[in-house]
Design an enzyme around this catalytic site. Structure first.
Site, PDB file in Angstrom:
ATOM      1  N   ASP A  49      -3.645  -1.316  -4.888  1.00 14.71           N
ATOM      2  CA  ASP A  49      -2.877  -1.381  -3.649  1.00 14.71           C
ATOM      3  C   ASP A  49      -3.690  -2.050  -2.553  1.00 14.71           C
ATOM      4  OD1 ASP A  49      -0.659  -0.549  -1.829  1.00 14.71           O
ATOM      5  OD2 ASP A  49      -2.225   0.719  -0.967  1.00 14.71           O
ATOM      6  N   GLU A 121       0.313  -2.256  -9.546  1.00 12.93           N
ATOM      7  CA  GLU A 121      -0.879  -2.099  -8.708  1.00 12.93           C
ATOM      8  C   GLU A 121      -2.104  -1.798  -9.562  1.00 12.93           C
ATOM      9  OE1 GLU A 121       1.290  -0.432  -4.637  1.00 12.93           O
ATOM     10  OE2 GLU A 121       0.416   0.983  -6.058  1.00 12.93           O
TER      11      GLU A 121
END
Length: 228
Positions: A49, A121
């Site tokens: 992320d 992610e």
């Protein structure tokens, strides 16, 4: 470590061959499959992320050198939110390679937006750890593609725009009501109606409440602004 055909196929779709394929295996392992000697992808998701955020912040600054922070922020959010990550995950068919526990598999986990977004992610983090930032950056920009240059058109959440429109006219915020739900438990379909204090309303149907709310808001916004 020997590669499975599944891992090799995903590497080709990602455009990166891992020096340490165990990183990719971990990125694809959902918590429902974790256990002694088998790590899940949650820590990689946390790192990925942040890598994605840095790449997108840098890309947006380069894409529009005159944009203010206030203009850049919603574009950034549109590119890094879970829905965007899940879209990209579907493009490269990450779902086919996910390692899921039986309950998640039976409930349609390979198609779930949250699981796909998290896995995307985690895969970004795996590429970053395996090949470094520049390799991860190149992959992200290639997979996100035209989304970066066209995000200005899609960055505003229609729910936010509709609420601002209503508030500017002294109205209370729009109300969202679930009017119908159909489909099996693992793949529900929602119909959401959005209403303004003026009595104007619109509805939409989608596979998630958020998506249905967004589409209903967009429909009502188009309706009310046509009369402005």
């Amino acid at each position: 470590m020997k590669r499975s055909a599944e891992i090799e196929a995903l590497e080709q779709r990602l455009g990166h061959r891992f020096e340490r394929p165990e990183l990719l295996r971990r990125a694809l392992t959902h918590s429902s499959m974790s256990g002694p000697g088998r790590e899940d992808n949650q820590r990689l998701e946390f790192l990925g992320d942040r890598v994605l955020g840095l790449v997108m912040a840098e890309a947006l600054l380069g894409e529009d050198r005159k944009a203010s922070e206030g203009q850049l922020a919603p574009r950034f959010n549109a590119l890094v939110r879970k829905e965007a990550c899940a879209e990209v995950a579907r493009d490269v068919d990450i779902g086919a390679a996910l390692k899921l526990g039986r309950s998640e598999m039976m409930s349609g986990g390979r198609r779930k937006q949250a699981l796909l977004g998290d896995a995307m992610e985690a895969v970004i983090a795996a590429v970053y750890l395996d090949g470094g930032f520049e390799v991860a950056r190149e992959m992200i920009l290639r997979l996100w593609g035209a989304r970066v240059s066209t995000v200005q058109q899609d960055a505003r959440d229609p729910r936010t725009s509709l609420q601002e429109w209503a508030q500017a006219r002294g109205m209370t915020p729009p109300a969202y009501v679930e009017t119908a739900r159909s489909g099996p438990d693992h793949a529900p379909v929602f119909t959401i109606e959005v209403r303004l204090a003026s009595g104007q309303k619109a509805d939409a149907t989608a596979g998630s409440k958020r998506k249905a709310e967004q589409e209903a808001a967009a429909a009502l916004l188009a309706q009310v602004t046509a009369n402005d």
